[in-house]
Design a protein around this motif. Structure first.
Motif, PDB file in Angstrom:
ATOM      1  N   ASP A 190       0.909  -1.160  -0.082  1.00  0.00           N
ATOM      2  CA  ASP A 190      -0.132  -0.046  -0.017  1.00  0.00           C
ATOM      3  C   ASP A 190       0.827   1.239  -0.211  1.00  0.00           C
ATOM      4  O   ASP A 190       0.486   2.338   0.603  1.00  0.00           O
ATOM      5  CB  ASP A 190      -0.954   0.340   1.112  1.00  0.00           C
ATOM      6  N   MET A 191       1.954   1.259  -0.573  1.00  0.00           N
ATOM      7  CA  MET A 191       2.878   2.218  -0.613  1.00  0.00           C
ATOM      8  C   MET A 191       3.291   2.795  -1.986  1.00  0.00           C
ATOM      9  O   MET A 191       3.451   2.031  -2.903  1.00  0.00           O
ATOM     10  CB  MET A 191       4.354   1.874  -0.176  1.00  0.00           C
ATOM     11  N   TRP A 192       2.973   4.007  -2.433  1.00  0.00           N
ATOM     12  CA  TRP A 192       3.335   4.690  -3.622  1.00  0.00           C
ATOM     13  C   TRP A 192       4.787   4.806  -3.684  1.00  0.00           C
ATOM     14  O   TRP A 192       5.364   5.391  -2.658  1.00  0.00           O
ATOM     15  CB  TRP A 192       2.499   5.924  -3.701  1.00  0.00           C
ATOM     16  N   LEU A 193       5.391   4.570  -4.753  1.00  0.00           N
ATOM     17  CA  LEU A 193       6.847   4.538  -4.925  1.00  0.00           C
ATOM     18  C   LEU A 193       7.405   5.540  -5.814  1.00  0.00           C
ATOM     19  O   LEU A 193       6.650   5.581  -6.874  1.00  0.00           O
ATOM     20  CB  LEU A 193       7.191   2.948  -5.136  1.00  0.00           C
ATOM     21  N   LEU A 194       8.621   5.943  -5.688  1.00  0.00           N
ATOM     22  CA  LEU A 194       9.189   6.403  -7.147  1.00  0.00           C
ATOM     23  C   LEU A 194       9.747   5.526  -7.905  1.00  0.00           C
ATOM     24  O   LEU A 194       9.897   4.311  -7.749  1.00  0.00           O
ATOM     25  CB  LEU A 194      10.459   7.161  -6.492  1.00  0.00           C
ATOM     26  N   SER A 195       9.940   5.631  -9.379  1.00  0.00           N
ATOM     27  CA  SER A 195      10.304   4.833 -10.340  1.00  0.00           C
ATOM     28  C   SER A 195      11.661   4.388  -9.910  1.00  0.00           C
ATOM     29  O   SER A 195      12.546   4.995  -9.139  1.00  0.00           O
ATOM     30  CB  SER A 195      10.302   5.379 -11.772  1.00  0.00           C
ATOM     31  N   GLU A 196      12.195   3.220 -10.666  1.00  0.00           N
ATOM     32  CA  GLU A 196      13.443   2.643 -10.600  1.00  0.00           C
ATOM     33  C   GLU A 196      14.500   3.732 -10.846  1.00  0.00           C
ATOM     34  O   GLU A 196      14.524   4.538 -11.886  1.00  0.00           O
ATOM     35  CB  GLU A 196      13.511   1.355 -11.347  1.00  0.00           C
ATOM     36  N   GLY A 197      15.691   3.585 -10.230  1.00  0.00           N
ATOM     37  CA  GLY A 197      16.807   4.460 -10.306  1.00  0.00           C
ATOM     38  C   GLY A 197      16.973   5.595  -9.359  1.00  0.00           C
ATOM     39  O   GLY A 197      17.989   6.181  -8.916  1.00  0.00           O
ATOM     40  N   HIS A 198      15.471   5.863  -8.510  1.00  0.00           N
ATOM     41  CA  HIS A 198      15.914   6.782  -7.397  1.00  0.00           C
ATOM     42  C   HIS A 198      16.137   6.177  -6.128  1.00  0.00           C
ATOM     43  O   HIS A 198      15.486   4.964  -5.773  1.00  0.00           O
ATOM     44  CB  HIS A 198      14.352   7.455  -7.240  1.00  0.00           C
ATOM     45  N   CYS A 199      17.138   6.639  -5.501  1.00  0.00           N
ATOM     46  CA  CYS A 199      17.727   5.930  -4.272  1.00  0.00           C
ATOM     47  C   CYS A 199      16.587   6.197  -3.072  1.00  0.00           C
ATOM     48  O   CYS A 199      16.823   5.096  -2.314  1.00  0.00           O
ATOM     49  CB  CYS A 199      18.940   6.557  -3.896  1.00  0.00           C
ATOM     50  N   HIS A 222      -1.396   0.414 -10.051  1.00  0.00           N
ATOM     51  CA  HIS A 222       0.056   0.464  -9.903  1.00  0.00           C
ATOM     52  C   HIS A 222       0.725   1.238 -10.405  1.00  0.00           C
ATOM     53  O   HIS A 222       0.789   1.428 -11.706  1.00  0.00           O
ATOM     54  CB  HIS A 222       0.400  -0.851 -10.230  1.00  0.00           C
ATOM     55  N   PHE A 223       1.030   2.414  -9.905  1.00  0.00           N
ATOM     56  CA  PHE A 223       1.674   3.646 -10.689  1.00  0.00           C
ATOM     57  C   PHE A 223       2.984   3.958  -9.912  1.00  0.00           C
ATOM     58  O   PHE A 223       3.177   4.079  -8.530  1.00  0.00           O
ATOM     59  CB  PHE A 223       0.786   4.579 -10.552  1.00  0.00           C
ATOM     60  N   GLU A 224       4.153   4.308 -10.548  1.00  0.00           N
ATOM     61  CA  GLU A 224       5.122   4.614  -9.984  1.00  0.00           C
ATOM     62  C   GLU A 224       5.683   6.001 -10.696  1.00  0.00           C
ATOM     63  O   GLU A 224       5.579   6.136 -11.935  1.00  0.00           O
ATOM     64  CB  GLU A 224       6.575   3.542 -10.081  1.00  0.00           C
ATOM     65  N   SER A 225       6.243   6.863  -9.981  1.00  0.00           N
ATOM     66  CA  SER A 225       6.604   8.111 -10.331  1.00  0.00           C
ATOM     67  C   SER A 225       7.955   8.707 -10.225  1.00  0.00           C
ATOM     68  O   SER A 225       8.834   8.290  -9.314  1.00  0.00           O
ATOM     69  CB  SER A 225       5.505   9.161  -9.585  1.00  0.00           C
ATOM     70  N   GLY A 226       8.366   9.487 -10.952  1.00  0.00           N
ATOM     71  CA  GLY A 226       9.739  10.124 -10.705  1.00  0.00           C
ATOM     72  C   GLY A 226       9.696  11.467  -9.715  1.00  0.00           C
ATOM     73  O   GLY A 226      10.492  12.362  -9.722  1.00  0.00           O
ATOM     74  N   ASN A 227       8.506  11.959  -9.581  1.00  0.00           N
ATOM     75  CA  ASN A 227       7.982  13.194  -8.806  1.00  0.00           C
ATOM     76  C   ASN A 227       7.620  13.076  -7.430  1.00  0.00           C
ATOM     77  O   ASN A 227       6.407  12.238  -7.390  1.00  0.00           O
ATOM     78  CB  ASN A 227       7.335  14.292  -9.671  1.00  0.00           C
ATOM     79  N   LEU A 228       7.997  13.508  -6.422  1.00  0.00           N
ATOM     80  CA  LEU A 228       7.566  13.260  -4.989  1.00  0.00           C
ATOM     81  C   LEU A 228       5.996  13.882  -5.070  1.00  0.00           C
ATOM     82  O   LEU A 228       5.142  13.657  -4.529  1.00  0.00           O
ATOM     83  CB  LEU A 228       8.421  13.662  -3.805  1.00  0.00           C
ATOM     84  N   LYS A 233       0.126  13.916  -4.412  1.00  0.00           N
ATOM     85  CA  LYS A 233      -1.393  13.985  -4.714  1.00  0.00           C
ATOM     86  C   LYS A 233      -2.126  12.668  -4.906  1.00  0.00           C
ATOM     87  O   LYS A 233      -3.155  12.638  -4.912  1.00  0.00           O
ATOM     88  CB  LYS A 233      -1.411  14.822  -6.263  1.00  0.00           C
ATOM     89  N   LEU A 234      -1.227  11.705  -5.193  1.00  0.00           N
ATOM     90  CA  LEU A 234      -1.828  10.232  -5.269  1.00  0.00           C
ATOM     91  C   LEU A 234      -2.616   9.885  -3.825  1.00  0.00           C
ATOM     92  O   LEU A 234      -3.643   9.432  -3.968  1.00  0.00           O
ATOM     93  CB  LEU A 234      -0.909   9.390  -5.814  1.00  0.00           C
ATOM     94  N   VAL A 235      -1.562  10.196  -2.830  1.00  0.00           N
ATOM     95  CA  VAL A 235      -2.178   9.878  -1.506  1.00  0.00           C
ATOM     96  C   VAL A 235      -3.258  10.700  -1.175  1.00  0.00           C
ATOM     97  O   VAL A 235      -4.394  10.234  -0.795  1.00  0.00           O
ATOM     98  CB  VAL A 235      -1.089  10.100  -0.348  1.00  0.00           C
ATOM     99  N   LYS A 236      -3.428  12.011  -1.511  1.00  0.00           N
ATOM    100  CA  LYS A 236      -4.739  12.798  -1.361  1.00  0.00           C
ATOM    101  C   LYS A 236      -5.845  12.291  -1.986  1.00  0.00           C
ATOM    102  O   LYS A 236      -7.076  12.590  -1.378  1.00  0.00           O
ATOM    103  CB  LYS A 236      -4.283  14.229  -1.652  1.00  0.00           C
ATOM    104  N   MET A 241      -0.155   5.323   0.922  1.00  0.00           N
ATOM    105  CA  MET A 241       0.704   6.322   1.633  1.00  0.00           C
ATOM    106  C   MET A 241       1.977   6.288   0.967  1.00  0.00           C
ATOM    107  O   MET A 241       2.182   5.542   0.054  1.00  0.00           O
ATOM    108  CB  MET A 241       1.018   5.615   3.039  1.00  0.00           C
ATOM    109  N   THR A 242       2.885   7.128   1.442  1.00  0.00           N
ATOM    110  CA  THR A 242       4.425   7.156   0.784  1.00  0.00           C
ATOM    111  C   THR A 242       5.290   7.845   1.858  1.00  0.00           C
ATOM    112  O   THR A 242       4.713   8.195   2.809  1.00  0.00           O
ATOM    113  CB  THR A 242       4.598   8.043  -0.513  1.00  0.00           C
ATOM    114  N   LEU A 243       6.385   7.660   1.734  1.00  0.00           N
ATOM    115  CA  LEU A 243       7.426   8.101   2.584  1.00  0.00           C
ATOM    116  C   LEU A 243       7.985   9.672   1.900  1.00  0.00           C
ATOM    117  O   LEU A 243       8.386   9.256   0.601  1.00  0.00           O
ATOM    118  CB  LEU A 243       8.433   7.399   2.873  1.00  0.00           C
ATOM    119  N   LEU A 244       8.278  10.677   2.826  1.00  0.00           N
ATOM    120  CA  LEU A 244       8.736  11.844   2.491  1.00  0.00           C
ATOM    121  C   LEU A 244      10.132  12.208   3.188  1.00  0.00           C
ATOM    122  O   LEU A 244      10.080  11.782   4.576  1.00  0.00           O
ATOM    123  CB  LEU A 244       7.727  12.811   2.465  1.00  0.00           C
TER     124      LEU A 244
END
Length: 304
Positions: A190-199, A222-228, A233-236, A241-244
């Motif tokens: 249940d975690m929104w993630l950044l796309s691969e390559g992001h530490c 299932h969506f992965e983004s390069g932008n926090l 916005k996805l969480v809202k 959830m996501t980690l910031l």
């Protein structure tokens, strides 16, 4: 052959466009094109295949571009040594920075830095840690701000600060009732993630149960983004959830913090490092920029 011509040569090779290269160099396109034509005549070779869009160096041109970079780099080293002797800070600083750091740190640092050092031209590019290291080794960047990196023989690294992570979660999320969220309760499904390559993605996955293969199994999307900010916005709008990193929460209102943000226990952190080439010429600029970063940090971030 002049250093100006070599600068134009490298600019066209890097941008692939004469107009963009001229803009970068602060001259008109006819001026840049004329100087490159003079260089081609003096060398007796064609440097670029102008039929291609974007333009590309010819085989001989690519060899000269690589050598031109080395020549310009050594000239910059001479200027850097002279700056150190004079005690002045001027010139161009090519900065690479993580996209999960740039929108939050740069507004705190850049205005202060440019007010203090008006003779500096700052060129900034966002890139992942792997891309930053490649550009630093290849002399495409002067300074990189990165996290979660492996030591590299060609680079010097200086720790800057530790930044905590927080949970950003929807009010209806299963963990929302907690005032503090145990990291053991995090699950990748249940975690929104950044796309691969992001530490930051890798750091998040190391904290979560379930492993990467479980990602998305509890959601129809299932969506992965390069932008926090996209993840926020996805969480809202869609829950989850996501980690910031903490800096990403500074612009939130008090109400948004109360609704969406929860501390994690124990508190996970990332270390942010400054990376430079061992042969770099811009030592005075590095020191000036790093000093400004440390001065601009909020009090709740620990300098290393």
């Amino acid at each position: 052959m002049t250093l100006t011509q070599l600068k134009y040569l490298v600019a066209v090779a890097e941008t692939g466009h004469f107009a963009e290269a001229a803009q970068r160099c602060g001259v008109t396109q006819p001026t840049l094109s004329m100087q490159l034509q003079k260089l081609e005549r003096s060398l007796g070779i064609v440097l670029f295949d102008r039929r291609k869009k974007p333009v590309e160096p010819t085989e001989a041109g690519a060899t000269l571009v690589a050598q031109a970079r080395r020549v310009l780099h050594e000239c910059a080293r001479l200027e850097g040594l002279a700056q150190e002797a004079r005690g002045t800070v001027t010139g161009e600083l090519r900065l690479g920075i993580l996209p999960t750091l740039a929108p939050y740190l740069l507004p705190l640092v850049v205005p202060r830095f440019l007010r203090r050092y008006p003779g500096v031209h700052l060129r900034v590019r966002e890139a992942t840690t792997a891309q930053l290291i490649g550009e630093l080794v290849g002399n495409g960047l002067d300074l990189g701000l990165a996290s979660d990196h492996e030591p590299h023989a060609a680079l010097l690294s200086q720790p800057l600060f530790r930044e905590p992570f927080v949970a950003f979660l929807a009010p209806e999320h299963r963990l929302a009732p907690h005032r503090e969220i145990p990291t053991s309760a995090l699950h990748v499904s249940d975690m929104w993630l950044l796309s691969e390559g992001h530490c930051l993605r890798d750091q998040t996955l190391r904290l979560c149960r379930g492993g990467e293969l479980a990602c998305g199994t509890r959601r129809s999307l299932h969506f992965e983004s390069g932008n926090l900010q996209t993840l926020v916005k996805l969480v809202k709008q869609s829950g989850g959830m996501t980690l910031l990193p903490l800096l990403a929460t500074l612009d939130l209102s008090d109400g948004e913090r109360r609704t969406y943000v929860r501390p994690l226990v124990p508190t996970p952190q990332r270390e942010v490092w400054a990376l430079t080439s061992r042969t770099s010429a811009q030592r005075p600029l590095f020191r000036a920029f790093i000093t400004t970063v440390l001065e601009a940090l909020p009090e709740n971030l620990a300098a290393l």
